[in-house]
Write a protein that holds these residues in place. Structure first.
Motif, PDB file in Angstrom:
ATOM      1  N   ARG A 131       0.830  -1.205   0.000  1.00  0.00           N
ATOM      2  CA  ARG A 131       0.000   0.000   0.000  1.00  0.00           C
ATOM      3  C   ARG A 131       0.864   1.255   0.000  1.00  0.00           C
ATOM      4  O   ARG A 131       0.551   2.238  -0.660  1.00  0.00           O
ATOM      5  CB  ARG A 131      -0.935  -0.020   1.215  1.00  0.00           C
ATOM      6  CG  ARG A 131      -1.859   1.159   1.303  1.00  0.00           C
ATOM      7  CD  ARG A 131      -2.843   1.198   0.107  1.00  0.00           C
ATOM      8  NE  ARG A 131      -3.556   2.442   0.099  1.00  0.00           N
ATOM      9  CZ  ARG A 131      -4.743   2.633   0.651  1.00  0.00           C
ATOM     10  NH1 ARG A 131      -5.377   1.653   1.262  1.00  0.00           N
ATOM     11  NH2 ARG A 131      -5.320   3.811   0.585  1.00  0.00           N
ATOM     12  N   PHE A 132       1.975   1.234   0.728  1.00  0.00           N
ATOM     13  CA  PHE A 132       2.903   2.355   0.739  1.00  0.00           C
ATOM     14  C   PHE A 132       3.378   2.652  -0.678  1.00  0.00           C
ATOM     15  O   PHE A 132       3.353   3.799  -1.135  1.00  0.00           O
ATOM     16  CB  PHE A 132       4.089   2.039   1.657  1.00  0.00           C
ATOM     17  CG  PHE A 132       5.166   3.076   1.646  1.00  0.00           C
ATOM     18  CD1 PHE A 132       5.040   4.229   2.405  1.00  0.00           C
ATOM     19  CD2 PHE A 132       6.304   2.915   0.880  1.00  0.00           C
ATOM     20  CE1 PHE A 132       6.036   5.198   2.399  1.00  0.00           C
ATOM     21  CE2 PHE A 132       7.304   3.877   0.863  1.00  0.00           C
ATOM     22  CZ  PHE A 132       7.162   5.022   1.624  1.00  0.00           C
ATOM     23  N   GLU A 133       3.801   1.612  -1.392  1.00  0.00           N
ATOM     24  CA  GLU A 133       4.290   1.787  -2.762  1.00  0.00           C
ATOM     25  C   GLU A 133       3.166   2.235  -3.689  1.00  0.00           C
ATOM     26  O   GLU A 133       3.365   3.114  -4.531  1.00  0.00           O
ATOM     27  CB  GLU A 133       4.908   0.490  -3.286  1.00  0.00           C
ATOM     28  CG  GLU A 133       6.158   0.055  -2.566  1.00  0.00           C
ATOM     29  CD  GLU A 133       7.365   0.938  -2.815  1.00  0.00           C
ATOM     30  OE1 GLU A 133       7.279   1.912  -3.594  1.00  0.00           O
ATOM     31  OE2 GLU A 133       8.411   0.669  -2.221  1.00  0.00           O
ATOM     32  N   LEU A 134       1.995   1.647  -3.541  1.00  0.00           N
ATOM     33  CA  LEU A 134       0.864   1.988  -4.399  1.00  0.00           C
ATOM     34  C   LEU A 134       0.437   3.441  -4.190  1.00  0.00           C
ATOM     35  O   LEU A 134       0.170   4.158  -5.162  1.00  0.00           O
ATOM     36  CB  LEU A 134      -0.302   1.040  -4.142  1.00  0.00           C
ATOM     37  CG  LEU A 134      -1.449   1.086  -5.132  1.00  0.00           C
ATOM     38  CD1 LEU A 134      -0.968   0.793  -6.543  1.00  0.00           C
ATOM     39  CD2 LEU A 134      -2.527   0.094  -4.726  1.00  0.00           C
ATOM     40  N   ASP A 135       0.395   3.888  -2.952  1.00  0.00           N
ATOM     41  CA  ASP A 135       0.018   5.278  -2.671  1.00  0.00           C
ATOM     42  C   ASP A 135       0.996   6.265  -3.298  1.00  0.00           C
ATOM     43  O   ASP A 135       0.608   7.372  -3.669  1.00  0.00           O
ATOM     44  CB  ASP A 135      -0.064   5.518  -1.168  1.00  0.00           C
ATOM     45  CG  ASP A 135      -1.296   4.907  -0.538  1.00  0.00           C
ATOM     46  OD1 ASP A 135      -2.236   4.532  -1.282  1.00  0.00           O
ATOM     47  OD2 ASP A 135      -1.327   4.781   0.701  1.00  0.00           O
ATOM     48  N   ARG A 136       2.237   5.881  -3.432  1.00  0.00           N
ATOM     49  CA  ARG A 136       3.242   6.760  -4.049  1.00  0.00           C
ATOM     50  C   ARG A 136       3.031   6.887  -5.559  1.00  0.00           C
ATOM     51  O   ARG A 136       3.412   7.880  -6.155  1.00  0.00           O
ATOM     52  CB  ARG A 136       4.643   6.220  -3.784  1.00  0.00           C
ATOM     53  CG  ARG A 136       5.041   6.293  -2.324  1.00  0.00           C
ATOM     54  CD  ARG A 136       6.472   5.943  -2.105  1.00  0.00           C
ATOM     55  NE  ARG A 136       7.244   7.005  -2.738  1.00  0.00           N
ATOM     56  CZ  ARG A 136       8.452   6.846  -3.229  1.00  0.00           C
ATOM     57  NH1 ARG A 136       9.047   5.701  -3.174  1.00  0.00           N
ATOM     58  NH2 ARG A 136       9.089   7.847  -3.798  1.00  0.00           N
ATOM     59  N   GLU A 137       2.428   5.881  -6.191  1.00  0.00           N
ATOM     60  CA  GLU A 137       2.312   5.846  -7.645  1.00  0.00           C
ATOM     61  C   GLU A 137       0.925   6.183  -8.182  1.00  0.00           C
ATOM     62  O   GLU A 137       0.804   6.700  -9.285  1.00  0.00           O
ATOM     63  CB  GLU A 137       2.726   4.469  -8.174  1.00  0.00           C
ATOM     64  CG  GLU A 137       4.140   4.050  -7.827  1.00  0.00           C
ATOM     65  CD  GLU A 137       5.199   5.013  -8.355  1.00  0.00           C
ATOM     66  OE1 GLU A 137       4.967   5.693  -9.377  1.00  0.00           O
ATOM     67  OE2 GLU A 137       6.261   5.122  -7.715  1.00  0.00           O
ATOM     68  N   LEU A 138      -0.111   5.870  -7.441  1.00  0.00           N
ATOM     69  CA  LEU A 138      -1.480   6.086  -7.919  1.00  0.00           C
ATOM     70  C   LEU A 138      -1.861   7.560  -7.900  1.00  0.00           C
ATOM     71  O   LEU A 138      -1.397   8.318  -7.057  1.00  0.00           O
ATOM     72  CB  LEU A 138      -2.477   5.351  -7.025  1.00  0.00           C
ATOM     73  CG  LEU A 138      -2.871   3.940  -7.375  1.00  0.00           C
ATOM     74  CD1 LEU A 138      -3.889   3.435  -6.371  1.00  0.00           C
ATOM     75  CD2 LEU A 138      -3.374   3.780  -8.778  1.00  0.00           C
ATOM     76  N   SER A 139      -2.761   7.893  -8.787  1.00  0.00           N
ATOM     77  CA  SER A 139      -3.364   9.221  -8.781  1.00  0.00           C
ATOM     78  C   SER A 139      -4.126   9.397  -7.472  1.00  0.00           C
ATOM     79  O   SER A 139      -4.692   8.438  -6.933  1.00  0.00           O
ATOM     80  CB  SER A 139      -4.318   9.320  -9.974  1.00  0.00           C
ATOM     81  OG  SER A 139      -5.140  10.426  -9.857  1.00  0.00           O
ATOM     82  N   ALA A 140      -4.159  10.621  -6.974  1.00  0.00           N
ATOM     83  CA  ALA A 140      -4.814  10.902  -5.697  1.00  0.00           C
ATOM     84  C   ALA A 140      -6.325  10.669  -5.744  1.00  0.00           C
ATOM     85  O   ALA A 140      -6.953  10.510  -4.703  1.00  0.00           O
ATOM     86  CB  ALA A 140      -4.529  12.336  -5.274  1.00  0.00           C
ATOM     87  N   ASN A 141      -6.907  10.620  -6.937  1.00  0.00           N
ATOM     88  CA  ASN A 141      -8.360  10.447  -7.033  1.00  0.00           C
ATOM     89  C   ASN A 141      -8.786   8.980  -7.082  1.00  0.00           C
ATOM     90  O   ASN A 141      -9.956   8.693  -7.296  1.00  0.00           O
ATOM     91  CB  ASN A 141      -8.921  11.209  -8.238  1.00  0.00           C
ATOM     92  CG  ASN A 141      -8.423  10.632  -9.554  1.00  0.00           C
ATOM     93  OD1 ASN A 141      -7.425   9.928  -9.596  1.00  0.00           O
ATOM     94  ND2 ASN A 141      -9.128  10.950 -10.630  1.00  0.00           N
ATOM     95  N   VAL A 142      -7.867   8.040  -6.872  1.00  0.00           N
ATOM     96  CA  VAL A 142      -8.211   6.617  -6.861  1.00  0.00           C
ATOM     97  C   VAL A 142      -8.323   6.154  -5.413  1.00  0.00           C
ATOM     98  O   VAL A 142      -7.370   6.237  -4.641  1.00  0.00           O
ATOM     99  CB  VAL A 142      -7.157   5.766  -7.600  1.00  0.00           C
ATOM    100  CG1 VAL A 142      -7.510   4.288  -7.530  1.00  0.00           C
ATOM    101  CG2 VAL A 142      -7.021   6.213  -9.047  1.00  0.00           C
ATOM    102  N   ALA A 143      -9.513   5.680  -5.047  1.00  0.00           N
ATOM    103  CA  ALA A 143      -9.739   5.152  -3.698  1.00  0.00           C
ATOM    104  C   ALA A 143      -9.295   3.693  -3.659  1.00  0.00           C
ATOM    105  O   ALA A 143      -9.625   2.916  -4.564  1.00  0.00           O
ATOM    106  CB  ALA A 143     -11.209   5.264  -3.342  1.00  0.00           C
ATOM    107  N   VAL A 144      -8.576   3.316  -2.625  1.00  0.00           N
ATOM    108  CA  VAL A 144      -8.046   1.957  -2.504  1.00  0.00           C
ATOM    109  C   VAL A 144      -8.601   1.300  -1.246  1.00  0.00           C
ATOM    110  O   VAL A 144      -8.574   1.881  -0.164  1.00  0.00           O
ATOM    111  CB  VAL A 144      -6.505   1.950  -2.452  1.00  0.00           C
ATOM    112  CG1 VAL A 144      -5.972   0.540  -2.310  1.00  0.00           C
ATOM    113  CG2 VAL A 144      -5.918   2.620  -3.683  1.00  0.00           C
ATOM    114  N   THR A 145      -9.100   0.077  -1.412  1.00  0.00           N
ATOM    115  CA  THR A 145      -9.542  -0.746  -0.294  1.00  0.00           C
ATOM    116  C   THR A 145      -8.505  -1.833  -0.066  1.00  0.00           C
ATOM    117  O   THR A 145      -8.197  -2.594  -0.993  1.00  0.00           O
ATOM    118  CB  THR A 145     -10.906  -1.404  -0.601  1.00  0.00           C
ATOM    119  OG1 THR A 145     -11.873  -0.384  -0.834  1.00  0.00           O
ATOM    120  CG2 THR A 145     -11.360  -2.302   0.534  1.00  0.00           C
TER     121      THR A 145
END
Length: 176
Positions: A131-145
């Motif tokens: 999740r740490f890595e994904l949060d660094r790469e994903l656009s801020a408008n994508v919600a992650v569960t």
């Protein structure tokens, strides 16, 4: 003064390890998301992704980190009743080789597919770093569960993953 500083750092590390080991992420309730992302590398992850697709709560899935020699038909054969999903709804990601490249591959796939919400599936001890890595790469408008697949990791596995997590956090602070 040096001993106190070292003792303080050691205490913080030990308390962090206790938090990491005792409060592992849990499986999430099945709720709607645009897509499911499964990170390969352990049992029951793809099964969980297929369960979400079968529930109708997501319409597409990326399996990130698939070995380049794996064919969709071969993978589908390992999961009875899943061939219909492999034909319509599952993309295989062959580009990633580690957690960091999983995040890059996932972010690119999410952007191409106009995903605004996704469910991340990986093992419980791996979830925080993924999740740490994904949060660094994903656009801020994508919600992650976060949807962690429960395991019973050994103390050694927890120790190793905890240290990877913090080393990666420090590396990112240093711009690496």
């Amino acid at each position: 003064m040096i001993r106190r500083s070292i003792a303080f750092v050691l205490l913080v590390w030990m308390l962090g390890f206790a938090w990491f080991a005792l409060l592992l992420p849990q499986p999430a309730a099945i709720t709607p998301t645009d897509a499911v992302v499964v990170l390969t590398g352990g049992p029951n992850r793809i099964d969980r992704g297929l369960e979400i697709l079968a529930s109708g709560q997501s319409q597409k899935m990326l399996i990130s980190g698939v070995d380049r020699d794996v064919k969709p038909r071969e993978l589908a054969a390992q999961y009875p009743g899943s061939s219909k999903y492999f034909k319509c709804c599952i993309d295989l990601g062959f580009q990633s080789v580690d957690t960091r490249s999983n995040a890059l591959e996932t972010a690119a796939w999410a952007k191409r597919n106009k995903v605004t919400s996704l469910r991340l599936i990986t093992h419980d001890l791996h979830m925080r770093r993924a999740r740490f890595e994904l949060d660094r790469e994903l656009s801020a408008n994508v919600a992650v569960t976060n949807d962690a697949v429960s395991t019973h990791p050994s103390l050694g596995a927890l120790f190793k993953e905890y240290n990877k997590y913090w080393l990666r956090a420090v590396a990112s602070l240093l711009g690496m």
